[in-house]
Design a protein around this motif. Structure first.
Motif, PDB file in Angstrom:
ATOM      1  N   MET A   1       0.840  -1.196   0.000  1.00  7.24           N
ATOM      2  CA  MET A   1       0.000   0.000   0.000  1.00  7.24           C
ATOM      3  C   MET A   1       0.873   1.243   0.000  1.00  7.24           C
ATOM      4  N   LYS A   2       0.312   2.357  -0.442  1.00  5.95           N
ATOM      5  CA  LYS A   2       0.975   3.644  -0.354  1.00  5.95           C
ATOM      6  C   LYS A   2       0.665   4.277   1.007  1.00  5.95           C
ATOM      7  N   ALA A   3       1.676   4.822   1.632  1.00  2.00           N
ATOM      8  CA  ALA A   3       1.495   5.456   2.938  1.00  2.00           C
ATOM      9  C   ALA A   3       2.485   6.602   3.084  1.00  2.00           C
ATOM     10  N   ILE A   4       2.082   7.596   3.839  1.00  2.00           N
ATOM     11  CA  ILE A   4       2.989   8.674   4.226  1.00  2.00           C
ATOM     12  C   ILE A   4       3.626   8.290   5.551  1.00  2.00           C
ATOM     13  N   VAL A   5       4.935   8.425   5.622  1.00  2.00           N
ATOM     14  CA  VAL A   5       5.678   8.032   6.821  1.00  2.00           C
ATOM     15  C   VAL A   5       6.716   9.100   7.134  1.00  2.00           C
ATOM     16  N   TYR A   6       6.957   9.317   8.424  1.00  2.00           N
ATOM     17  CA  TYR A   6       8.141  10.081   8.825  1.00  2.00           C
ATOM     18  C   TYR A   6       8.875   9.304   9.913  1.00  2.00           C
ATOM     19  N   GLU A   7      10.191   9.371   9.835  1.00  2.00           N
ATOM     20  CA  GLU A   7      11.055   8.627  10.762  1.00  2.00           C
ATOM     21  C   GLU A   7      11.819   9.544  11.693  1.00  2.00           C
ATOM     22  N   ARG A   8      11.596  10.827  11.564  1.00  2.00           N
ATOM     23  CA  ARG A   8      12.152  11.813  12.500  1.00  2.00           C
ATOM     24  C   ARG A   8      11.187  12.979  12.562  1.00  2.00           C
ATOM     25  N   THR A   9      11.184  13.673  13.679  1.00  2.00           N
ATOM     26  CA  THR A   9      10.305  14.820  13.808  1.00  2.00           C
ATOM     27  C   THR A   9      10.872  16.005  13.053  1.00  2.00           C
ATOM     28  N   GLY A  10       9.985  16.934  12.682  1.00  2.00           N
ATOM     29  CA  GLY A  10      10.444  18.104  11.952  1.00  2.00           C
ATOM     30  C   GLY A  10       9.340  18.757  11.157  1.00  2.00           C
ATOM     31  N   ASP A  11       9.729  19.604  10.205  1.00  2.00           N
ATOM     32  CA  ASP A  11       8.770  20.325   9.379  1.00  2.00           C
ATOM     33  C   ASP A  11       8.167  19.374   8.332  1.00  2.00           C
ATOM     34  N   PRO A  12       7.254  19.856   7.481  1.00  2.00           N
ATOM     35  CA  PRO A  12       6.590  18.935   6.542  1.00  2.00           C
ATOM     36  C   PRO A  12       7.525  18.181   5.610  1.00  2.00           C
ATOM     37  N   SER A  13       8.752  18.646   5.454  1.00  2.00           N
ATOM     38  CA  SER A  13       9.674  17.966   4.543  1.00  2.00           C
ATOM     39  C   SER A  13      10.060  16.570   5.027  1.00  2.00           C
ATOM     40  N   VAL A  14       9.789  16.215   6.299  1.00  2.00           N
ATOM     41  CA  VAL A  14      10.134  14.874   6.790  1.00  2.00           C
ATOM     42  C   VAL A  14       9.139  13.827   6.301  1.00  2.00           C
ATOM     43  N   LEU A  15       8.026  14.263   5.727  1.00  2.00           N
ATOM     44  CA  LEU A  15       6.993  13.336   5.274  1.00  2.00           C
ATOM     45  C   LEU A  15       7.400  12.705   3.945  1.00  2.00           C
ATOM     46  N   GLU A  16       7.314  11.388   3.876  1.00  2.00           N
ATOM     47  CA  GLU A  16       7.698  10.676   2.660  1.00  2.00           C
ATOM     48  C   GLU A  16       6.582   9.723   2.234  1.00  2.00           C
ATOM     49  N   LEU A  17       6.381   9.599   0.924  1.00  2.00           N
ATOM     50  CA  LEU A  17       5.453   8.611   0.384  1.00  2.00           C
ATOM     51  C   LEU A  17       6.221   7.312   0.159  1.00  2.00           C
ATOM     52  N   VAL A  18       5.785   6.215   0.797  1.00  2.00           N
ATOM     53  CA  VAL A  18       6.501   4.944   0.724  1.00  2.00           C
ATOM     54  C   VAL A  18       5.513   3.819   0.432  1.00  2.00           C
ATOM     55  N   ASP A  19       6.068   2.669   0.093  1.00  2.00           N
ATOM     56  CA  ASP A  19       5.284   1.434  -0.029  1.00  2.00           C
ATOM     57  C   ASP A  19       5.457   0.634   1.253  1.00  2.00           C
ATOM     58  N   ARG A  20       4.354   0.199   1.825  1.00  2.00           N
ATOM     59  CA  ARG A  20       4.369  -0.600   3.043  1.00  2.00           C
ATOM     60  C   ARG A  20       3.407  -1.769   2.887  1.00  2.00           C
ATOM     61  N   PRO A  21       3.671  -2.884   3.545  1.00  2.00           N
ATOM     62  CA  PRO A  21       2.686  -3.970   3.541  1.00  2.00           C
ATOM     63  C   PRO A  21       1.384  -3.495   4.200  1.00  2.00           C
ATOM     64  N   VAL A  22       0.273  -3.996   3.719  1.00  2.00           N
ATOM     65  CA  VAL A  22      -1.009  -3.681   4.352  1.00  2.00           C
ATOM     66  C   VAL A  22      -1.010  -4.300   5.745  1.00  2.00           C
ATOM     67  N   PRO A  23      -1.293  -3.505   6.779  1.00  2.00           N
ATOM     68  CA  PRO A  23      -1.279  -4.073   8.128  1.00  2.00           C
ATOM     69  C   PRO A  23      -2.425  -5.062   8.329  1.00  2.00           C
ATOM     70  N   GLU A  24      -2.236  -5.986   9.246  1.00  2.00           N
ATOM     71  CA  GLU A  24      -3.282  -6.946   9.571  1.00  2.00           C
ATOM     72  C   GLU A  24      -3.918  -6.562  10.899  1.00  2.00           C
ATOM     73  N   PRO A  25      -5.234  -6.600  10.983  1.00  2.00           N
ATOM     74  CA  PRO A  25      -5.885  -6.237  12.241  1.00  2.00           C
ATOM     75  C   PRO A  25      -5.645  -7.285  13.321  1.00  2.00           C
ATOM     76  N   GLY A  26      -5.309  -6.817  14.501  1.00  2.00           N
ATOM     77  CA  GLY A  26      -5.162  -7.725  15.627  1.00  2.00           C
ATOM     78  C   GLY A  26      -6.492  -7.944  16.318  1.00  2.00           C
ATOM     79  N   ALA A  27      -6.438  -8.618  17.447  1.00  2.00           N
ATOM     80  CA  ALA A  27      -7.660  -8.878  18.211  1.00  2.00           C
ATOM     81  C   ALA A  27      -8.336  -7.559  18.566  1.00  2.00           C
ATOM     82  N   GLY A  28      -9.626  -7.463  18.307  1.00  2.00           N
ATOM     83  CA  GLY A  28     -10.386  -6.263  18.639  1.00  2.00           C
ATOM     84  C   GLY A  28     -10.191  -5.111  17.687  1.00  2.00           C
TER      85      GLY A  28
END
Length: 337
Positions: free
Chosen positions: A1-28
């Protein structure tokens, strides 16, 4: 899936569009395929200041979409349900600026036939507004049509996202709603949201104008700028009234006169939706959902809340628009185009 991720705090430039596996729902939990994500000021503050719970973070507390899968213990009949999501990223990495998110089932609320745009606007602003309208001595614990009849509510900053939500919810509950604004254009937005009266604080004396409407004072004040408005708030509260402060626009400290507020048995209630009492938040979700089902809340310029749309790849620009205090609500289209 496409997702926006940041790995450090900061201004909007820390936001990156990445590919990530679709998460699986846990209990509840439920997996929601998102259509729209709403951007709030706390998304920007969190991006700059809050710790990263997993070493990375997808921003976005609010959104709307369709339940695609459920975890253990969750009714399978929820699959296919249109829902609005709240607090997706609060102390969790999976926010709504993505094609999918996972949340506890109680944080995915049936949306019915209402638009995804409306659903993405509900969470933080409307739950905050609900708390502000129910925390005072004179205020009910629940909102519904008639709950605020014979009440006067003052919304300081009636053209902002929370201000708009407060105006709409108070009007739905039959309050007399007075909204303050800083321009004629914002006055038109507050009126469109349902304000009974609008006061331009740059051109009018707020205390004098509100006293004409409510000679005995107002029951509660929804306050965006306590530091700037404290004197007016003190002057306008009726005995037992409450000022509900949900932001620190205009200054992060406030000075209050003790004796007049003691005599009035006044209440100053500070509101942060993330840490609000669990029961109060649950009631807010129930009441906001009822307002949606009854057509009591709307979005768009005709409801006093202009919408500003960005594609997922331009989430940084969406955050910048919020930081620049754009008037209205910023939305991100999260579905793949």
């Amino acid at each position: 899936m496409k997702a926006i991720v940041y790995e450090r705090t900061g201004d909007p430039s820390v936001l990156e569009l990445v590919d990530r596996p679709v998460p699986e729902p846990g209990a509840g939990e439920v997996l929601v395929r998102l259509a729209v994500s709403g951007v709030n000021p706390t998304d920007c503050k969190g991006r700059r200041q809050w710790p990263l719970p997993a070493g990375w973070q997808t921003p976005g507390q609010d959104g709307a979409g369709v339940v695609e899968a459920v975890g253990a213990g969750v009714d399978q009949e929820l699959v296919g349900e249109r829902v609005w999501v709240w607090e997706a990223a609060w102390q969790r990495p999976w926010g709504t600026a993505a094609e999918y998110t996972v949340v506890p089932v109680r944080q995915a609320v049936p949306l019915g036939g209402a638009s995804f745009d409306l659903g993405a606007c509900l969470g933080i602003p409307f739950l905050t507004a609900h708390r502000c309208l129910t925390a005072g001595e004179y205020m009910p614990g629940k909102l519904h049509p008639g709950a605020l009849s014979d009440h006067v509510v003052l919304v300081q900053g009636g053209a902002g996202a929370v201000g708009n939500a407060a105006v709409q919810l108070a009007a739905w509950a039959d309050a007399c709603v007075v909204a303050t604004v800083s321009s004629p254009e914002k006055g038109q937005l507050a009126a469109a949201a349902g304000a009974s009266f609008v006061v331009n604080y740059r051109e009018q004396d707020v205390v004098r104008e509100v006293r004409k409407i409510a000679p005995d004072g107002v029951h509660t004040i929804v306050e965006v700028s306590a530091a700037r408005n404290a004197a007016a708030d003190v002057a306008l509260l009726r005995a037992g009234g409450a000022v509900c402060v949900y932001a620190d626009d205009g200054g992060d400290e406030v000075t209050l006169p003790i004796r007049p507020l003691m005599v009035a048995n006044a209440r100053w209630q500070f509101v942060l939706v993330y840490t609000a009492p669990r029961a109060a938040k649950a009631q807010a979700v129930t009441d906001v959902a009822a307002a949606v089902a009854q057509g009591g809340v709307r979005v768009g310029a005709e409801a006093g809340l202009p919408l500003h749309r960005f594609p997922l790849a331009e989430t940084a620009a969406a955050h910048q628009a919020v930081e620049d205090s754009v008037v209205g609500k910023v939305l991100i289209s999260t579905a793949e185009e």
